[in-house]
Design an enzyme around this catalytic site. Sequence first.
Site, PDB file in Angstrom:
ATOM      1  N   ALA A 255       0.835  -1.213   0.000  1.00  0.00           N
ATOM      2  CA  ALA A 255       0.000   0.000   0.000  1.00  0.00           C
ATOM      3  C   ALA A 255       0.862   1.252   0.000  1.00  0.00           C
ATOM      4  CB  ALA A 255      -0.909  -0.002   1.221  1.00  0.00           C
ATOM      5  N   GLY A 257       0.245   1.131  -3.223  1.00  0.00           N
ATOM      6  CA  GLY A 257       0.222   0.457  -4.519  1.00  0.00           C
ATOM      7  C   GLY A 257       0.997   1.158  -5.612  1.00  0.00           C
ATOM      8  N   LYS A 259       4.192   0.929  -6.297  1.00  0.00           N
ATOM      9  CA  LYS A 259       5.089  -0.005  -6.998  1.00  0.00           C
ATOM     10  C   LYS A 259       4.293  -1.156  -7.581  1.00  0.00           C
ATOM     11  CE  LYS A 259       8.938   1.492  -4.277  1.00  0.00           C
ATOM     12  NZ  LYS A 259       8.102   2.161  -3.245  1.00  0.00           N
ATOM     13  N   ASP A 277      -0.806  -6.023   2.084  1.00  0.00           N
ATOM     14  CA  ASP A 277      -0.434  -5.026   3.091  1.00  0.00           C
ATOM     15  C   ASP A 277      -1.107  -5.399   4.403  1.00  0.00           C
ATOM     16  OD1 ASP A 277       0.945  -2.067   2.825  1.00  0.00           O
ATOM     17  OD2 ASP A 277      -0.371  -2.258   4.575  1.00  0.00           O
ATOM     18  N   ASP A 304       0.016 -10.250   7.932  1.00  0.00           N
ATOM     19  CA  ASP A 304       1.255  -9.742   8.520  1.00  0.00           C
ATOM     20  C   ASP A 304       2.429 -10.451   7.842  1.00  0.00           C
ATOM     21  OD1 ASP A 304       3.471  -9.175  10.022  1.00  0.00           O
ATOM     22  OD2 ASP A 304       2.494  -9.491  11.961  1.00  0.00           O
ATOM     23  N   ASP A 322       9.283  -3.892  -0.143  1.00  0.00           N
ATOM     24  CA  ASP A 322       9.459  -2.437  -0.057  1.00  0.00           C
ATOM     25  C   ASP A 322       9.035  -2.096   1.374  1.00  0.00           C
ATOM     26  OD1 ASP A 322       9.978   0.144  -1.075  1.00  0.00           O
ATOM     27  OD2 ASP A 322       7.827   0.488  -1.268  1.00  0.00           O
ATOM     28  N   CYS A 375      12.569   3.640   1.691  1.00  0.00           N
ATOM     29  CA  CYS A 375      12.672   5.059   1.313  1.00  0.00           C
ATOM     30  C   CYS A 375      13.273   5.821   2.496  1.00  0.00           C
ATOM     31  CB  CYS A 375      11.321   5.629   0.914  1.00  0.00           C
ATOM     32  SG  CYS A 375      10.071   5.486   2.182  1.00  0.00           S
TER      33      CYS A 375
HETATM   34  C1  LIG Z   1       6.934   1.863   2.426  1.00  0.00           C
HETATM   35  S1  LIG Z   1       5.273   1.432   2.534  1.00  0.00           S
HETATM   36  C2  LIG Z   1       5.028   0.595   1.019  1.00  0.00           C
HETATM   37  C3  LIG Z   1       4.865   1.495  -0.158  1.00  0.00           C
HETATM   38  C4  LIG Z   1       4.416   0.740  -1.394  1.00  0.00           C
HETATM   39  N1  LIG Z   1       5.298  -0.354  -1.725  1.00  0.00           N
HETATM   40  C5  LIG Z   1       4.289   1.659  -2.586  1.00  0.00           C
HETATM   41  O1  LIG Z   1       5.217   1.757  -3.377  1.00  0.00           O
HETATM   42  O2  LIG Z   1       3.233   2.281  -2.711  1.00  0.00           O
HETATM   43  C6  LIG Z   1       5.276   0.104   3.653  1.00  0.00           C
HETATM   44  C7  LIG Z   1       3.938  -0.571   3.840  1.00  0.00           C
HETATM   45  O3  LIG Z   1       4.156  -1.710   4.671  1.00  0.00           O
HETATM   46  C8  LIG Z   1       2.997  -1.962   5.398  1.00  0.00           C
HETATM   47  N2  LIG Z   1       3.345  -2.838   6.529  1.00  0.00           N
HETATM   48  C9  LIG Z   1       3.834  -2.502   7.735  1.00  0.00           C
HETATM   49  N3  LIG Z   1       4.058  -3.599   8.483  1.00  0.00           N
HETATM   50  C10 LIG Z   1       3.720  -4.653   7.706  1.00  0.00           C
HETATM   51  C11 LIG Z   1       3.716  -6.065   7.920  1.00  0.00           C
HETATM   52  N4  LIG Z   1       4.140  -6.593   9.078  1.00  0.00           N
HETATM   53  N5  LIG Z   1       3.263  -6.853   6.924  1.00  0.00           N
HETATM   54  C12 LIG Z   1       2.831  -6.329   5.750  1.00  0.00           C
HETATM   55  N6  LIG Z   1       2.818  -5.013   5.503  1.00  0.00           N
HETATM   56  C13 LIG Z   1       3.264  -4.189   6.470  1.00  0.00           C
HETATM   57  C14 LIG Z   1       2.501  -0.574   5.769  1.00  0.00           C
HETATM   58  O4  LIG Z   1       1.117  -0.600   6.045  1.00  0.00           O
HETATM   59  C15 LIG Z   1       2.870   0.243   4.536  1.00  0.00           C
HETATM   60  O5  LIG Z   1       1.760   0.395   3.705  1.00  0.00           O
END
Ligand SMILES: C[S@@+](CC[C@H](N)C(=O)[O-])C[C@H]1O[C@@H](n2cnc3c(N)ncnc32)[C@H](O)[C@@H]1O
Length: 426
Positions: A255, A257, A259, A277, A304, A322, A375
């Site tokens: 999220a 989304g 990428k 996510d 998770d 990511d 990032c």
């Molecule tokens: C850096 S953002 C991702 C950005 C996304 N890849 C994009 O380009 O739009 C990291 C994401 O990891 C999710 N997140 C955090 N802990 C997580 C977990 N344990 N399992 C899966 N997703 C997780 C967060 O909700 C967040 O949306």
Amino acid sequence: MTDLELAFNILYKVINEEAKSNDEINKIADDASNLAFITKNVYGVLENKIYLDYMIRKLSTVRLKKIHPSVLVILEIGIYNIHFLNTKDYAIVNELVKLAKKKNKRSSGFVNAILRNFIRDEEDIAKIKESDDIKSLSIRYSLPEELTRYIFENYGMDYTKNFLRYINNEQVISIRVNNLKTNKDSLRDLLLDKGFEIEYGHLSKNALKVLNPAGLVNTSEFKEGLFTIQQEGSMKTVEILDPKENSKILDLCAAPGTKTSYIGEYTKNKADIIANDISKDKLPLIQENIARLGLENIELTSFDASVFKKEYENAFYYVLVDAPCSGLGVMGRKPEIRYNRTMDDIKTLAKLQKDILDQAIKYLKKDGILVYSTCTVGNIENKDNFSYLSGKDDLNIIPIDGKNYIEYVNYIDKTDGFFISKFKKI
Ligand SMILES: C[S@@+](CC[C@H](N)C(=O)[O-])C[C@H]1O[C@@H](n2cnc3c(N)ncnc32)[C@H](O)[C@@H]1O
């Protein structure tokens, strides 16, 4: 409502109610008479908040913590306009005193006195008198001291100064052309016609830069899915993953989304993509992007990623992590991030990244590709976790442009601070 009041409302919500500056600016974009001025004020105050408060402390007999939150925002806007935008006439003071009357009647005299005293004594008040270089930089560029120290310890003084200077300057926004619906030159022409100043990207072949981005998401071109706002470092993540058509791809932390949708475009809607996510609330954001951009074959899940999921074992050719990170690389575009991060957060996030990466490896088929990206900047997340992965028996490093990993430096590469590394499962 005046533009200053609109800026005040946004700042109040961002500083006191955890709202995000970009979301709030987009909400008022259609009603503002001067969106560029509001955006400048919102970003300017957030980018300079520690310094503005430092000056307010010198001017006020009331302790900062005792100043009413709306009055403090009004003072910050005032000092910002006088000092950074060079608004030396008293009209701005009068306008802010009026606003103070509306928000907190008793404080209008206080606001009037502080702002007039500042105009009278600006040079002395603005001087930063700190013998410690890091403290002084922390105030000058408004990055909390422990984060300033962390960047200094990792990269040295030159980098720290340039990095901080860059994040407080106006940022160039990049967009990714959706080649499923248009091409770079046609989109460029359409946006030029609407008064946007456009340049070609320098890192990604699918990027355009927009020098005056206010109002970009309100254009029909955006709504029709001709482009996505994405910084070039972020685009490179997908280009380095280099997913092929007709393959199975897992984006574990997907999220909103940005990428995932590039992966969809990159594979021309011909790959099976799972976008996951942990936060169910964010899945509609991914769905919105998919629909807007005309993408197919993307399944959304919410689990998770730090917990093993048996059904995904050895199932994917490509896995993108990511990772959730401290986001220090994107502070230029999201200035409030700096006030919501501590060193403890950084350590916790680095550990979470390791846990997610441990699962990600298990989901790869033999010869499958893992990309680990963030990032952010700083070794605790990026380099240390790269070393962690490098030590795994079942992974080989795949060099990127002859290096073990890429760490974009904002002031050199003119994009967000971004870390990308690539591995093959053996
Ligand atoms: C850096 S953002 C991702 C950005 C996304 N890849 C994009 O380009 O739009 C990291 C994401 O990891 C999710 N997140 C955090 N802990 C997580 C977990 N344990 N399992 C899966 N997703 C997780 C967060 O909700 C967040 O949306």
